[in-house]
Design an enzyme around this catalytic site. Structure first.
Site, PDB file in Angstrom:
ATOM      1  N   HIS A 182      15.800  -9.635  64.660  1.00 33.66           N
ATOM      2  CA  HIS A 182      15.089  -9.911  65.911  1.00 33.66           C
ATOM      3  C   HIS A 182      13.968 -10.943  65.730  1.00 33.66           C
ATOM      4  O   HIS A 182      13.467 -11.482  66.698  1.00 33.66           O
ATOM      5  CB  HIS A 182      14.530  -8.615  66.518  1.00 33.66           C
ATOM      6  N   ASP A 212      19.648  -4.517  62.099  1.00 31.88           N
ATOM      7  CA  ASP A 212      18.629  -5.496  62.489  1.00 31.88           C
ATOM      8  C   ASP A 212      18.201  -6.348  61.295  1.00 31.88           C
ATOM      9  O   ASP A 212      17.009  -6.594  61.067  1.00 31.88           O
ATOM     10  CB  ASP A 212      17.412  -4.793  63.100  1.00 31.88           C
ATOM     11  N   SER A 291       7.413  -7.231  60.873  1.00 35.32           N
ATOM     12  CA  SER A 291       8.868  -7.112  60.881  1.00 35.32           C
ATOM     13  C   SER A 291       9.503  -8.034  59.852  1.00 35.32           C
ATOM     14  O   SER A 291       9.180  -9.217  59.776  1.00 35.32           O
ATOM     15  CB  SER A 291       9.408  -7.453  62.271  1.00 35.32           C
TER      16      SER A 291
END
Length: 339
Positions: A182, A212, A291
Site C-alpha cells: 500500500h 500487503d 509501514s
C-alpha cells in the site's frame, strides 16, 4: 696369569672394602712368585679413587639450565612487595563501580544500531490521493517540516506530487528491498533513500497482495550496502522484546520499543477491502510512515514487516496495537526459501 680388568664407563666405583681385598690378593701373588723363583706378573696400575658422581659436560650444562629456570621462575612467581591478592569481593566491587560510572546502551539501542544501515526511506510520487490516510500523512509531513498542516505538497521529480512516505528494509545487498504494497501501489515513480544519504529510483519487482507486501529493486546502491538478517518467528513468544524502526510521517529513521503482544492475529483494513491473517501483534509505537519497516528483536534481526495499526477512529494514530507480517511470509514474497 691374571688378566687386566676392563673398566666400565659408568662413574660408579667399587666399595673401599673390595679395593683393599684386591690389593691384598695382588701382594700375596707377588710374594708366592718370588718364593718360587719366578718373575711376578706386572701389576695393573691402580685407578684413583672416585668420590661421588662426576657429571659430564652435557649433564653439567643441563644442571645449570635447570637451576637458572628454577631461580627465574621463583622470581616471576614471587609476590611483589606490597602486592595484594585479589579476592572475589574486590572483583565484584570493581564491576559495580564500572556499572555505576559508565552508562551502558539499552538493548533496543544496540538492536537499532545493527538494523539502521539496512533501513531505507520509501517515497512514492504520483497523483495526490484524497483518502483519509493520505490526508493524515500529508498533514504529518507538513508539520514535521514546520509547515501548515494543510500546506500543498512539494513537487517531486518532473513536477510529480509526493503521495506517500513509508519504510523499507534491504534484504539483499544488490538492492532488493521489502516494503508494504500500500506504500507503493499505483505510484508513477518510487524513490528510496539509503542510510548514507544516497537517493535512487526503485521499481516494483514482485508483490504479495494477500500479505500487503511489495519487493523493490533499487537502480543504484551504495558500495557498502549491508542487508538485514532475518530471523524465524517459530520460537517467538508473547512478551518478547521488539523494536520498530521506520519513518513515521517521514521523520526518521525513528525507533520505538515494546513487546510482542500476541501471535496469529487478524486485521481488516478500515475500508474493509482486505483482511490479513497470521500477524504479529506488538505495542511498540507505529504511525503512518512506519509501514514497510522492520520489526526486530534485540539482536537486530528482522522478525516481520510492519503493516498496520488498529484504531477505532479515522485519525489513524497509534493507540497501542500494531501488526506486522511474519518474515517467513515476507521472505517468500521476495522469492527466498522459508526457514
Amino acid at each position: 696369569m691374571r688378566r687386566p680388568a676392563f673398566y666400565s664407563r659408568s662413574p660408579r666405583t667399587l666399595p673401599p672394602a673390595a679395593d683393599d681385598a684386591a690389593d691384598r690378593a695382588d701382594a700375596s701373588a707377588s710374594a708366592e712368585a718370588h718364593d718360587a723363583g719366578r718373575a711376578a706378573p706386572p701389576l695393573v696400575p691402580a685407578q684413583p679413587a672416585r668420590t661421588g658422581w662426576q657429571p659430564g659436560r652435557r649433564s653439567f650444562a643441563l644442571l645449570i639450565v635447570l637451576c637458572t629456570a628454577l631461580v627465574t621462575g621463583t622470581v616471576l612467581w614471587a609476590p611483589r612487595p606490597g602486592g595484594k591478592a585479589l579476592a572475589q569481593k574486590d572483583i565484584d566491587a570493581a564491576v559495580l563501580r564500572t556499572l555505576q560510572t559508565n552508562t551502558l546502551p539499552s538493548p533496543a539501542a544496540k538492536a537499532a544500531d545493527i538494523i539502521r544501515p539496512s533501513v531505507v526511506r520509501v517515497v512514492s510520487y504520483g497523483e495526490e490521493k484524497n483518502t483519509p490516510e493520505a490526508r493524515i500523512q500529508k498533514r504529518g509531513r507538513n508539520m514535521a517540516k514546520g509547515k501548515s498542516p494543510e500546506a500543498p505538497n512539494d513537487g517531486g521529480p518532473s513536477g510529480e506530487v509526493e503521495r506517500g512516505v513509508g519504510t523499507g528494509v534491504v534484504i539483499v545487498d544488490k538492492g532488493v528491498i521489502l516494503t508494504n504494497l500500500h506504500v507503493v501501489a499505483g505510484a508513477d515513480k518510487i524513490k528510496v533513500t539509503f542510510y548514507d544519504g544516497l537517493e535512487a529510483v526503485a521499481t516494483i519487482t514482485g508483490v504479495q497482495p494477500e500479505n500487503d507486501l511489495a519487493v523493490l529493486q533499487a537502480q543504484t546502491v551504495p558500495d557498502d550496502l549491508i542487508p538485514a538478517t532475518m530471523r524465524s518467528t517459530a520460537d517467538l513468544r508473547s512478551g518478547d522484546q521488539v523494536a520498530a524502526v521506520g519513518f513515521p510521517f517521514g521523520i526518521g529513521p525513528s525507533v520505538s520499543a515494546g513487546v510482542v503482544s500476541g501471535l496469529k492475529r487478524s486485521f481488516r483494513s478500515p475500508e474493509g477491502k482486505q483482511e490479513l491473517g497470521n500477524l504479529i501483534q506488538f505495542d511498540a509505537a507505529a504511525n503512518p510512515g512506519n509501514s514497510g519497516g522492520p520489526l526486530i528483536n534485540m539482536d537486530g534481526e528482522v522478525l516481520g514487516i510492519v503493516t498496520a495499526i488498529l484504531n477505532p477512529t479515522q485519525q489513524r494514530t497509534f493507540i497501542g496495537i500494531g501488526f506486522a507480517v511474519p518474515i517467513e511470509n515476507a521472505a517468500s514474497a521476495a522469492g527466498s526459501p522459508p526457514f
